[in-house]
Design a protein around this motif. Structure first.
Motif, PDB file in Angstrom:
ATOM      1  N   SER A  30     -14.436   7.197   2.353  1.00  0.00           N
ATOM      2  CA  SER A  30     -14.917   7.704   1.060  1.00  0.00           C
ATOM      3  C   SER A  30     -14.013   8.805   0.522  1.00  0.00           C
ATOM      4  O   SER A  30     -13.748   8.880  -0.680  1.00  0.00           O
ATOM      5  N   PHE A  31     -13.533   9.674   1.406  1.00  0.00           N
ATOM      6  CA  PHE A  31     -12.651  10.762   0.970  1.00  0.00           C
ATOM      7  C   PHE A  31     -11.347  10.211   0.397  1.00  0.00           C
ATOM      8  O   PHE A  31     -10.849  10.684  -0.635  1.00  0.00           O
ATOM      9  N   ILE A  32     -10.772   9.196   1.055  1.00  0.00           N
ATOM     10  CA  ILE A  32      -9.513   8.631   0.555  1.00  0.00           C
ATOM     11  C   ILE A  32      -9.717   7.968  -0.807  1.00  0.00           C
ATOM     12  O   ILE A  32      -8.898   8.135  -1.720  1.00  0.00           O
ATOM     13  N   LYS A  33     -10.819   7.255  -0.972  1.00  0.00           N
ATOM     14  CA  LYS A  33     -11.093   6.619  -2.259  1.00  0.00           C
ATOM     15  C   LYS A  33     -11.275   7.649  -3.372  1.00  0.00           C
ATOM     16  O   LYS A  33     -10.699   7.541  -4.455  1.00  0.00           O
ATOM     17  N   ARG A  34     -12.110   8.656  -3.092  1.00  0.00           N
ATOM     18  CA  ARG A  34     -12.513   9.615  -4.123  1.00  0.00           C
ATOM     19  C   ARG A  34     -11.425  10.633  -4.446  1.00  0.00           C
ATOM     20  O   ARG A  34     -11.186  10.968  -5.616  1.00  0.00           O
ATOM     21  N   ASN A  35     -10.744  11.151  -3.459  1.00  0.00           N
ATOM     22  CA  ASN A  35      -9.818  12.262  -3.670  1.00  0.00           C
ATOM     23  C   ASN A  35      -8.353  11.837  -3.780  1.00  0.00           C
ATOM     24  O   ASN A  35      -7.543  12.589  -4.328  1.00  0.00           O
ATOM     25  N   ILE A  36      -7.992  10.661  -3.250  1.00  0.00           N
ATOM     26  CA  ILE A  36      -6.589  10.270  -3.260  1.00  0.00           C
ATOM     27  C   ILE A  36      -6.344   9.107  -4.216  1.00  0.00           C
ATOM     28  O   ILE A  36      -5.608   9.236  -5.206  1.00  0.00           O
ATOM     29  N   ILE A  37      -6.985   7.974  -3.958  1.00  0.00           N
ATOM     30  CA  ILE A  37      -6.711   6.782  -4.768  1.00  0.00           C
ATOM     31  C   ILE A  37      -7.149   6.976  -6.207  1.00  0.00           C
ATOM     32  O   ILE A  37      -6.420   6.632  -7.157  1.00  0.00           O
ATOM     33  N   SER A  38      -8.345   7.557  -6.412  1.00  0.00           N
ATOM     34  CA  SER A  38      -8.852   7.720  -7.782  1.00  0.00           C
ATOM     35  C   SER A  38      -8.059   8.751  -8.570  1.00  0.00           C
ATOM     36  O   SER A  38      -8.014   8.686  -9.806  1.00  0.00           O
ATOM     37  N   PHE A  69      -4.615  10.049  -7.614  1.00  0.00           N
ATOM     38  CA  PHE A  69      -3.159   9.999  -7.537  1.00  0.00           C
ATOM     39  C   PHE A  69      -2.606   8.587  -7.359  1.00  0.00           C
ATOM     40  O   PHE A  69      -1.402   8.403  -7.279  1.00  0.00           O
ATOM     41  N   GLY A  70      -3.463   7.595  -7.254  1.00  0.00           N
ATOM     42  CA  GLY A  70      -2.999   6.233  -7.042  1.00  0.00           C
ATOM     43  C   GLY A  70      -2.983   5.868  -5.570  1.00  0.00           C
ATOM     44  O   GLY A  70      -3.293   6.675  -4.693  1.00  0.00           O
ATOM     45  N   ILE A  71      -2.590   4.657  -5.307  1.00  0.00           N
ATOM     46  CA  ILE A  71      -2.585   4.156  -3.937  1.00  0.00           C
ATOM     47  C   ILE A  71      -1.362   4.707  -3.208  1.00  0.00           C
ATOM     48  O   ILE A  71      -0.223   4.476  -3.644  1.00  0.00           O
ATOM     49  N   PRO A  72      -1.564   5.402  -2.101  1.00  0.00           N
ATOM     50  CA  PRO A  72      -0.399   5.913  -1.360  1.00  0.00           C
ATOM     51  C   PRO A  72       0.273   4.810  -0.566  1.00  0.00           C
ATOM     52  O   PRO A  72      -0.320   3.758  -0.292  1.00  0.00           O
ATOM     53  N   PRO A 131       6.566  11.724  -5.011  1.00  0.00           N
ATOM     54  CA  PRO A 131       5.299  12.477  -4.916  1.00  0.00           C
ATOM     55  C   PRO A 131       4.102  11.555  -4.702  1.00  0.00           C
ATOM     56  O   PRO A 131       4.030  10.460  -5.265  1.00  0.00           O
ATOM     57  N   PHE A 132       3.180  12.000  -3.883  1.00  0.00           N
ATOM     58  CA  PHE A 132       1.882  11.361  -3.646  1.00  0.00           C
ATOM     59  C   PHE A 132       2.016   9.954  -3.074  1.00  0.00           C
ATOM     60  O   PHE A 132       1.130   9.117  -3.247  1.00  0.00           O
ATOM     61  N   PHE A 184       5.585  15.447  -0.133  1.00  0.00           N
ATOM     62  CA  PHE A 184       6.615  15.761  -1.111  1.00  0.00           C
ATOM     63  C   PHE A 184       6.310  17.067  -1.851  1.00  0.00           C
ATOM     64  O   PHE A 184       7.122  17.976  -1.906  1.00  0.00           O
ATOM     65  N   SER A 185       5.129  17.165  -2.426  1.00  0.00           N
ATOM     66  CA  SER A 185       4.770  18.324  -3.261  1.00  0.00           C
ATOM     67  C   SER A 185       3.971  19.382  -2.517  1.00  0.00           C
ATOM     68  O   SER A 185       3.733  20.459  -3.062  1.00  0.00           O
ATOM     69  N   LYS A 186       3.525  19.075  -1.287  1.00  0.00           N
ATOM     70  CA  LYS A 186       2.679  19.977  -0.493  1.00  0.00           C
ATOM     71  C   LYS A 186       1.309  20.191  -1.144  1.00  0.00           C
ATOM     72  O   LYS A 186       0.631  21.181  -0.860  1.00  0.00           O
ATOM     73  N   TRP A 187       0.900  19.291  -2.004  1.00  0.00           N
ATOM     74  CA  TRP A 187      -0.424  19.375  -2.631  1.00  0.00           C
ATOM     75  C   TRP A 187      -1.492  19.104  -1.585  1.00  0.00           C
ATOM     76  O   TRP A 187      -1.360  18.207  -0.756  1.00  0.00           O
TER      77      TRP A 187
END
Length: 363
Positions: free
Chosen positions: A311-319, A321-324, A263-264, A292-295
């Motif tokens: 900015s979107f990747i930093k704020r919504n993904i990395i912060s 769910f972690g680093i993809p 996931p993620f 994986f989860s369709k989130w």
């Protein structure tokens, strides 16, 4: 089930109407060569009159009972039973149709218009009286024993009506029972071609597909054994349908499924828009979906440039769910710019560029 509604074109009480229905039904059964008849009625008076449990005192009731008794003698065995009205809903519904609706409002259920009461006939007069008018849908006939103005029974001219469709060959003028109750008129090969042409591309045709076309023909009261296959073939041969059909010019290529093991770890990214204007002049939406989860993570924006993507990747993904491990996107300028690729390299994110793939579909 043979469906028939009877409409009295003269003033009649409820009991007289019950007797009229009983007598006409017995005449119908006699015309179909029925030998053993069982009748169910919700009229307590009529049932007890015929069973000799009640004494008919009114002059009209005596006359009706006499005719019913004469009709009863035509059967080898005859039994009439009184049932509650809630167990006689089908006959009750037909009675409502015959009494309420005008003739032009009914298309598939034949209505017998009784012009004079049964008790006004002479005792030696044939039961197939000429004061009975049958109204059917145009181009259809009923399976029941009906009479024309000359007193001829329709089953004499249409063989094997009561047995339904028992041969693979089309019989012109014969009928088949539909699931809804009314009888369907079985067409010959020439008639079927005419109906297919008119309903598919005629004045009221909408160039429907084969399956829809066959269902439309059924609703209009027609049938033949190969109707579904003929309708599909007719729709395929239509030149107008072939010209207007969506043509797929994209060459066929094998699909490449993308499977995420965790996931993620693998995200897909794309831009949606231009959308109707939202507060703050937001007309675009940046969306990322976990394979994986369709989130889904999404955010509305006024514009989507490389800085907004980072900015979107930093704020919504990395912060959150972690680093993809991977981000899959198309070749949009916001995604393949040097700043965006440099950001992914610093965070050890593998960007994967994927051109849109359109699966091949059958026309």
């Amino acid at each position: 089930m043979i469906v028939q509604a009877i409409r009295c074109e003269f003033k009649a009480t409820n009991n007289e109407a019950e007797y009229e229905a009983l007598i006409r039904g017995m005449q119908m059964a006699s015309g179909l060569k029925v030998r053993n008849l069982r009748v169910y009625s919700d009229s307590l008076l009529v049932v007890n009159h015929v069973n000799n449990e009640y004494v008919a005192r009114d002059s009209k009731m005596i006359a009706y009972l006499k005719i019913a008794t004469e009709q009863k003698s035509k059967f080898r065995t005859f039994k009439i039973t009184q049932v509650p009205r809630d167990q006689n809903v089908e006959a009750d519904a037909l009675a409502t149709l015959g009494a309420t609706f005008q003739p032009t409002e009914l298309s598939n259920i034949p209505i017998t218009h009784v012009l004079t009461p049964a008790i006004q006939k002479e005792p030696d007069q044939d039961s197939t009286a000429k004061d009975v008018h049958i109204q059917c849908a145009q181009g259809t006939e009923s399976l029941v024993s009906q009479w024309d103005k000359a007193g001829c029974r329709l089953e004499d001219s249409i063989p094997k009506l009561a047995k339904g469709w028992d041969t693979p060959r089309r019989q012109k003028g014969s009928t088949k029972k539909s699931l809804a109750g009314p009888c369907l008129r079985c067409l010959s090969k020439e008639e079927a071609e005419t109906i297919l042409q008119d309903m598919h591309s005629g004045e009221c045709g909408n160039h429907a597909g084969g399956r829809s076309l066959s269902n439309k023909i059924l609703r209009q009261g027609y049938f033949w054994p190969t109707m579904r296959a003929d309708a599909i073939n007719h729709a395929k041969r239509c030149e107008s349908c072939q010209k207007a059909a969506p043509a797929i010019h994209q060459p066929a290529e094998p699909m490449h499924p993308i499977i995420s093991p965790w996931p993620f770890m693998m995200w897909g990214m794309d831009i949606v828009g231009k959308l109707p204007r939202a507060p703050g002049n937001r007309v675009y939406m940046l969306v990322m979906t976990d394979y994986f989860s369709k989130w889904i993570e999404a955010e509305a924006m006024t514009e989507v440039k490389e800085q907004q993507v980072i900015s979107f990747i930093k704020r919504n993904i990395i912060s959150r769910f972690g680093i993809p491990s991977e981000i899959i996107c198309d070749n949009g300028s916001q995604f393949i710019s040097d700043n965006t690729e440099g950001f992914c390299a610093r965070w050890n994110i593998t960007p994967r560029k994927s051109a849109p793939v359109y699966p091949q579909t059958n026309g």
